[in-house]
Design a protein around this motif. Structure first.
Motif, PDB file in Angstrom:
ATOM      1  N   PRO A  57       0.815  -1.119  -0.095  1.00  0.00           N
ATOM      2  CA  PRO A  57       0.128  -0.083  -0.172  1.00  0.00           C
ATOM      3  C   PRO A  57       0.791   1.340  -0.036  1.00  0.00           C
ATOM      4  O   PRO A  57       2.014   1.237   0.587  1.00  0.00           O
ATOM      5  N   LEU A  58       0.370   2.290  -0.624  1.00  0.00           N
ATOM      6  CA  LEU A  58       1.151   3.569  -0.913  1.00  0.00           C
ATOM      7  C   LEU A  58       1.655   4.068   0.381  1.00  0.00           C
ATOM      8  O   LEU A  58       2.918   4.551   0.470  1.00  0.00           O
ATOM      9  N   PHE A  59       0.857   4.176   1.466  1.00  0.00           N
ATOM     10  CA  PHE A  59       1.176   4.799   2.773  1.00  0.00           C
ATOM     11  C   PHE A  59       2.427   4.140   3.250  1.00  0.00           C
ATOM     12  O   PHE A  59       3.206   4.717   4.171  1.00  0.00           O
ATOM     13  N   LYS A  60       2.197   2.810   3.269  1.00  0.00           N
ATOM     14  CA  LYS A  60       3.483   2.120   3.786  1.00  0.00           C
ATOM     15  C   LYS A  60       4.656   2.185   2.778  1.00  0.00           C
ATOM     16  O   LYS A  60       5.767   2.504   3.758  1.00  0.00           O
ATOM     17  N   GLN A  61       4.557   2.533   1.700  1.00  0.00           N
ATOM     18  CA  GLN A  61       5.785   2.954   0.969  1.00  0.00           C
ATOM     19  C   GLN A  61       6.449   4.171   1.289  1.00  0.00           C
ATOM     20  O   GLN A  61       7.425   4.547   1.291  1.00  0.00           O
ATOM     21  N   MET A  62       5.494   5.119   1.628  1.00  0.00           N
ATOM     22  CA  MET A  62       5.849   6.395   1.830  1.00  0.00           C
ATOM     23  C   MET A  62       6.373   6.642   3.091  1.00  0.00           C
ATOM     24  O   MET A  62       6.674   7.638   3.741  1.00  0.00           O
ATOM     25  N   GLY A  63       5.921   5.648   4.070  1.00  0.00           N
ATOM     26  CA  GLY A  63       6.437   5.663   5.264  1.00  0.00           C
ATOM     27  C   GLY A  63       5.482   6.676   6.404  1.00  0.00           C
ATOM     28  O   GLY A  63       6.030   7.255   7.451  1.00  0.00           O
ATOM     29  N   VAL A  64       4.339   7.189   6.028  1.00  0.00           N
ATOM     30  CA  VAL A  64       3.606   7.780   6.891  1.00  0.00           C
ATOM     31  C   VAL A  64       2.029   7.316   7.020  1.00  0.00           C
ATOM     32  O   VAL A  64       1.612   6.770   5.624  1.00  0.00           O
ATOM     33  N   PRO A  65       1.557   7.275   7.727  1.00  0.00           N
ATOM     34  CA  PRO A  65       0.055   6.531   7.977  1.00  0.00           C
ATOM     35  C   PRO A  65      -0.787   7.627   7.150  1.00  0.00           C
ATOM     36  O   PRO A  65      -0.756   8.928   7.394  1.00  0.00           O
ATOM     37  N   TYR A  66      -1.887   6.983   6.882  1.00  0.00           N
ATOM     38  CA  TYR A  66      -2.672   7.831   5.838  1.00  0.00           C
ATOM     39  C   TYR A  66      -3.465   8.960   6.839  1.00  0.00           C
ATOM     40  O   TYR A  66      -3.604  10.121   6.467  1.00  0.00           O
ATOM     41  N   ASP A  67      -3.651   8.413   8.128  1.00  0.00           N
ATOM     42  CA  ASP A  67      -4.436   9.773   8.950  1.00  0.00           C
ATOM     43  C   ASP A  67      -3.556  10.810   9.182  1.00  0.00           C
ATOM     44  O   ASP A  67      -4.050  11.913   9.452  1.00  0.00           O
ATOM     45  N   GLU A  68      -2.333  10.606   9.260  1.00  0.00           N
ATOM     46  CA  GLU A  68      -1.246  11.547   9.383  1.00  0.00           C
ATOM     47  C   GLU A  68      -1.187  12.338   8.037  1.00  0.00           C
ATOM     48  O   GLU A  68      -1.179  13.553   8.096  1.00  0.00           O
ATOM     49  N   PHE A  69      -1.005  11.625   6.990  1.00  0.00           N
ATOM     50  CA  PHE A  69      -0.931  12.430   5.662  1.00  0.00           C
ATOM     51  C   PHE A  69      -2.025  13.351   5.462  1.00  0.00           C
ATOM     52  O   PHE A  69      -1.823  14.294   4.692  1.00  0.00           O
TER      53      PHE A  69
END
Length: 335
Positions: A144-156
């Motif tokens: 999943p994208l947010f794991k690739q970016m290293g930031v949780p969706y709720d934070e992003f």
């Protein structure tokens, strides 16, 4: 309502709608969304949660159910992949804390599935407004994208747009293949670069604009001073002109080695044509060094360079790349 309770509702909803998809089907995405809304309303028994039967057309997610939301996706194709919302989430329903996706697939074996939004966003498309892509479930080991970016969706989702773009740009840069460049660089959507609608041919430009673009490309791409045998020495120049200015140069080599640009007076003084071509546009290169955005130097040089140091840095890079001549011995001597 607890999240586990809402998940049980989603399971029941998807099971019921899968049966309907295989028996009578759905005539359109609008009809499917309407049915999801109706079934969800029937299944939610908590009197404090009321689903709006006629919400704003552009609201995100499509269905708000208290602190939970449902984003509805639908396709008549045999795929679980779909374009999702803009990363800006301008029209997000602020009361919604957790979003789930309900996806109706009519192609192949019809089925309706659900997933948490964070777990099924697999990519971000970069256009004038970057948009997410969802896939239920991610296939082929896709992370999943947010794991690739290293930031949780709720934070992003709570970040400012310029902060979001930093994550997206790093993600996109990590996917580049050799010889590829990002065509969008800015953090601020108000400044966002996009390709001109009208593609132009380099040879059709005015002499003034040709000089200006050559100077920018030279500054950002010191690799042009390499040996003429280097087969890819002009690749970055061609990509820069195309992706940042919408200009197609069919023969980039001629921009620096043709007699018309390196020896316009047709004299017999000899010398390297690339050296002579660069000397003739020194003033334009100096002007570009003061004008171009930091983002371009980060993209092409790997780091920001203060304006008053850009020429010295260019000379250092060019000296390390050139063979049989030293650019700093002849260029920008009195600048």
């Amino acid at each position: 309502m607890q999240e586990s309770d809402f998940i049980e509702i989603l399971k029941t909803l998807c099971s019921q709608l899968t049966t309907e998809a295989r028996s009578v089907g759905f005539s359109s995405a609008k009809a499917f969304e309407s049915r999801v809304r109706q079934v969800a309303s029937n299944l939610i028994t908590d009197p404090s949660i009321q689903i709006d039967p006629d919400p704003p057309a552009q609201g995100f997610p499509d269905i708000a159910a208290g602190k939970y939301g449902i984003e509805v996706k639908f396709t008549t194709n045999d795929t679980w992949l779909s374009i999702a919302n803009s990363v800006q989430e301008t029209n997000r329903v602020q009361t919604v804390e957790k979003i789930f996706v309900v996806f109706g697939k009519l192609g192949g074996s019809p089925e309706v599935r659900w997933s948490s939004y964070e777990d099924c966003v697999v990519h971000v498309r970069t256009s004038h407004v970057p948009r997410f892509e969802v896939e239920l479930p991610p296939t082929g080991g896709t992370v999943p994208l947010f794991k690739q970016m290293g930031v949780p969706y709720d934070e992003f989702r709570r970040l400012r747009m310029d902060e979001k773009m930093k994550h997206i740009r790093e993600y996109a840069r990590g996917r580049l293949k050799p010889g590829e460049r990002l065509w969008w660089l800015e953090d601020n959507p108000e400044k966002e670069h996009s390709l001109p609608i009208q593609a132009r041919i380099y040879t059709k430009l005015s002499d003034h604009e040709k000089k200006k673009l050559r100077a920018e490309a030279v500054l950002l791409c010191p690799g042009i001073v390499r040996s003429g045998r280097a087969k890819d020495k002009y690749d970055d120049v061609a990509l820069y002109l195309l992706t940042y200015h919408g200009v197609l140069a069919t023969n980039v080599r001629d921009m620096f080695s043709a007699g018309s640009v390196a020896n316009p007076d047709n004299d017999d003084n000899g010398g390297l044509y690339i050296e002579r071509a660069l000397k003739l546009i020194e003033n334009e290169i100096l002007e570009a060094a003061q004008r171009l955005d930091d983002a371009l130097f980060i993209e092409y040089w790997g780091r920001p360079i203060p304006k008053n140091q850009r020429i010295a840095e260019w000379l250092a890079q060019a000296d390390s790349l050139a063979k049989n001549w030293k650019p700093s011995d002849s260029l920008f001597l009195n600048k």
